[in-house]
Motif scaffolding. Sequence first.
Motif, PDB file in Angstrom:
ATOM      1  N   SER A  23      -2.112  21.778  11.821  1.00 35.83           N
ATOM      2  CA  SER A  23      -0.994  21.628  12.749  1.00 35.83           C
ATOM      3  C   SER A  23      -1.143  20.434  13.676  1.00 35.83           C
ATOM      4  O   SER A  23      -0.161  20.020  14.294  1.00 35.83           O
ATOM      5  CB  SER A  23      -0.817  22.909  13.579  1.00 35.83           C
ATOM      6  N   ARG A  24      -2.337  19.875  13.792  1.00 31.78           N
ATOM      7  CA  ARG A  24      -2.503  18.679  14.623  1.00 31.78           C
ATOM      8  C   ARG A  24      -2.056  17.449  13.848  1.00 31.78           C
ATOM      9  O   ARG A  24      -2.236  17.358  12.633  1.00 31.78           O
ATOM     10  CB  ARG A  24      -3.954  18.530  15.077  1.00 31.78           C
ATOM     11  N   HIS A  25      -1.490  16.506  14.551  1.00 34.82           N
ATOM     12  CA  HIS A  25      -0.964  15.288  13.946  1.00 34.82           C
ATOM     13  C   HIS A  25      -2.031  14.591  13.102  1.00 34.82           C
ATOM     14  O   HIS A  25      -1.789  14.215  11.941  1.00 34.82           O
ATOM     15  CB  HIS A  25      -0.457  14.361  15.064  1.00 34.82           C
ATOM     16  N   ALA A  26      -3.225  14.423  13.656  1.00 35.56           N
ATOM     17  CA  ALA A  26      -4.298  13.720  12.948  1.00 35.56           C
ATOM     18  C   ALA A  26      -4.729  14.485  11.699  1.00 35.56           C
ATOM     19  O   ALA A  26      -4.977  13.884  10.643  1.00 35.56           O
ATOM     20  CB  ALA A  26      -5.490  13.504  13.874  1.00 35.56           C
ATOM     21  N   ASP A  27      -4.805  15.809  11.795  1.00 31.90           N
ATOM     22  CA  ASP A  27      -5.243  16.612  10.645  1.00 31.90           C
ATOM     23  C   ASP A  27      -4.219  16.560   9.516  1.00 31.90           C
ATOM     24  O   ASP A  27      -4.583  16.448   8.339  1.00 31.90           O
ATOM     25  CB  ASP A  27      -5.474  18.063  11.072  1.00 31.90           C
ATOM     26  N   VAL A  28      -2.938  16.646   9.864  1.00 33.50           N
ATOM     27  CA  VAL A  28      -1.899  16.590   8.836  1.00 33.50           C
ATOM     28  C   VAL A  28      -1.926  15.242   8.133  1.00 33.50           C
ATOM     29  O   VAL A  28      -1.851  15.160   6.901  1.00 33.50           O
ATOM     30  CB  VAL A  28      -0.512  16.862   9.447  1.00 33.50           C
ATOM     31  N   ARG A  29      -2.074  14.162   8.880  1.00 35.04           N
ATOM     32  CA  ARG A  29      -2.118  12.839   8.255  1.00 35.04           C
ATOM     33  C   ARG A  29      -3.349  12.681   7.373  1.00 35.04           C
ATOM     34  O   ARG A  29      -3.282  12.040   6.318  1.00 35.04           O
ATOM     35  CB  ARG A  29      -2.067  11.747   9.322  1.00 35.04           C
ATOM     36  N   THR A  30      -4.455  13.282   7.764  1.00 42.52           N
ATOM     37  CA  THR A  30      -5.656  13.235   6.920  1.00 42.52           C
ATOM     38  C   THR A  30      -5.401  13.916   5.589  1.00 42.52           C
ATOM     39  O   THR A  30      -5.720  13.385   4.518  1.00 42.52           O
ATOM     40  CB  THR A  30      -6.843  13.905   7.638  1.00 42.52           C
ATOM     41  N   VAL A  31      -4.815  15.111   5.639  1.00 45.28           N
ATOM     42  CA  VAL A  31      -4.541  15.858   4.409  1.00 45.28           C
ATOM     43  C   VAL A  31      -3.599  15.086   3.494  1.00 45.28           C
ATOM     44  O   VAL A  31      -3.740  15.101   2.270  1.00 45.28           O
ATOM     45  CB  VAL A  31      -3.947  17.248   4.745  1.00 45.28           C
ATOM     46  N   LEU A  32      -2.636  14.372   4.077  1.00 50.04           N
ATOM     47  CA  LEU A  32      -1.629  13.680   3.279  1.00 50.04           C
ATOM     48  C   LEU A  32      -2.097  12.331   2.741  1.00 50.04           C
ATOM     49  O   LEU A  32      -1.388  11.715   1.940  1.00 50.04           O
ATOM     50  CB  LEU A  32      -0.350  13.494   4.100  1.00 50.04           C
ATOM     51  N   THR A  33      -3.278  11.888   3.152  1.00 44.66           N
ATOM     52  CA  THR A  33      -3.786  10.604   2.660  1.00 44.66           C
ATOM     53  C   THR A  33      -5.113  10.702   1.919  1.00 44.66           C
ATOM     54  O   THR A  33      -5.456   9.796   1.165  1.00 44.66           O
ATOM     55  CB  THR A  33      -3.955   9.608   3.824  1.00 44.66           C
ATOM     56  N   ALA A  88       2.909  19.278  14.108  1.00 44.29           N
ATOM     57  CA  ALA A  88       2.264  17.964  14.255  1.00 44.29           C
ATOM     58  C   ALA A  88       3.145  16.998  15.027  1.00 44.29           C
ATOM     59  O   ALA A  88       2.650  16.181  15.816  1.00 44.29           O
ATOM     60  CB  ALA A  88       1.937  17.402  12.877  1.00 44.29           C
ATOM     61  N   ASN A  89       4.450  17.088  14.824  1.00 44.32           N
ATOM     62  CA  ASN A  89       5.373  16.207  15.530  1.00 44.32           C
ATOM     63  C   ASN A  89       5.633  16.665  16.959  1.00 44.32           C
ATOM     64  O   ASN A  89       6.390  16.019  17.696  1.00 44.32           O
ATOM     65  CB  ASN A  89       6.697  16.100  14.763  1.00 44.32           C
ATOM     66  N   HIS A  90       5.019  17.773  17.353  1.00 38.01           N
ATOM     67  CA  HIS A  90       5.073  18.241  18.738  1.00 38.01           C
ATOM     68  C   HIS A  90       3.658  18.295  19.326  1.00 38.01           C
ATOM     69  O   HIS A  90       3.375  19.095  20.227  1.00 38.01           O
ATOM     70  CB  HIS A  90       5.755  19.612  18.818  1.00 38.01           C
ATOM     71  N   ASP A  91       2.792  17.440  18.811  1.00 42.43           N
ATOM     72  CA  ASP A  91       1.415  17.347  19.291  1.00 42.43           C
ATOM     73  C   ASP A  91       1.405  16.495  20.559  1.00 42.43           C
ATOM     74  O   ASP A  91       1.671  15.289  20.518  1.00 42.43           O
ATOM     75  CB  ASP A  91       0.551  16.701  18.206  1.00 42.43           C
TER      76      ASP A  91
END
Length: 393
Positions: A39-49, A310-313
Amino acid sequence: MPESFPPRACPFHGDASITEPGPMTRVTLRSGQEVWAASRHADVRTVLTDPAFSADRANPGFPNPTGRRVQQDSGLKPSLITLDPPEHGPARRAVLAEFTVKRLAALRPRIQQIVDEHLDAMLATESRTADLVAALAQPVPSLVICEQLGVPYADHDFFQSRSRTLLSRSAAAEEIQTAAGDLRAYMDKLVTEKEGTLPDDLIGRQIARHRAEGTYDHDALVSLAVLLLIAGHETTANMISLGTLALLERPEQLALLTADPSRTPDAVEELLRQFTIAEFVTSRVAVADTEVGGVTVRAGEGVLTLGNAANHDAAVFPDPDRLDITRGARNHIAFGYGAHQCLGQNLAREELRIVFDSLFTRVPTLRVTAPVADLPFKDDATVYGLHSLPVSW
């Protein structure tokens, strides 16, 4: 996290089960499947890359929020959004040329014409009332993607009804299977017709290009066309209605926009961030052990990427629940992130910009005629939105 994914606690914020971004955590889905939630912005971006995560929905570990496993017998090949390297790169590049800045510039006058025509029709009603979804939000992006693909708009009731079923959280697996099969059969026939005529539309150009390269695959093009048809109208239609409602409910923000139309692009980005309507479509499954946010995700474990949270982090977007069209933050992940980021994102941005500029300029007295609490939000859909939006002027 509740198993049933309840309605958003606030229509203008995230899922009711997510109050704020936090560390990676284990959750149990309706099916009983246990997955990680990012749910954190950084974690979501990690998973998606990170290449340790796969977009393959056929993988048994892939998060399945609805608890349904639809059998793969509709005839549709795996779509672009489910492919991993090395197949994904060439498949994406083959269609990326259809969404260039140059092609978008060529589309702009036609988008404006479509918007103007629908506003003309809406404003011509003697009652001075309308359902904004039916009058504007749904037909504009539907017409645009139909013309781009070369799909007859006269068939819009057919493909919109099937799309609603495919995106429903409450539809039975058999209903979804039937809808997928109907869309596949429809597009199979249309692609077959275009193979003989090679019209100057996206499908026709794809046929010609792949034939010239010796890589043409009829079934793969059918799957791509179905994906683009659904994604090209459902998402933008929902953002038009939600964005209109949000601005009307926040007159101080609307006043900033109407006083200075140059703010519209930033307003579009803020509305996309605020709603993040495709909440779960970017989820992944690990294909190798890897660390995310301080925890180890094992191969075969799914990760539910909560884009709205993530967009409300607040670590990335200060005071995240406040709609602020001057925020200027374009690092949201409403269109996903990484290699699978939405192909049509700039087309969607352009449609939203034209609609909002035209709507609020031509209908300055527009107002919603029902309390927000009484509006029919799509709490049962994979892509959030409004079923209808009653307005008057």
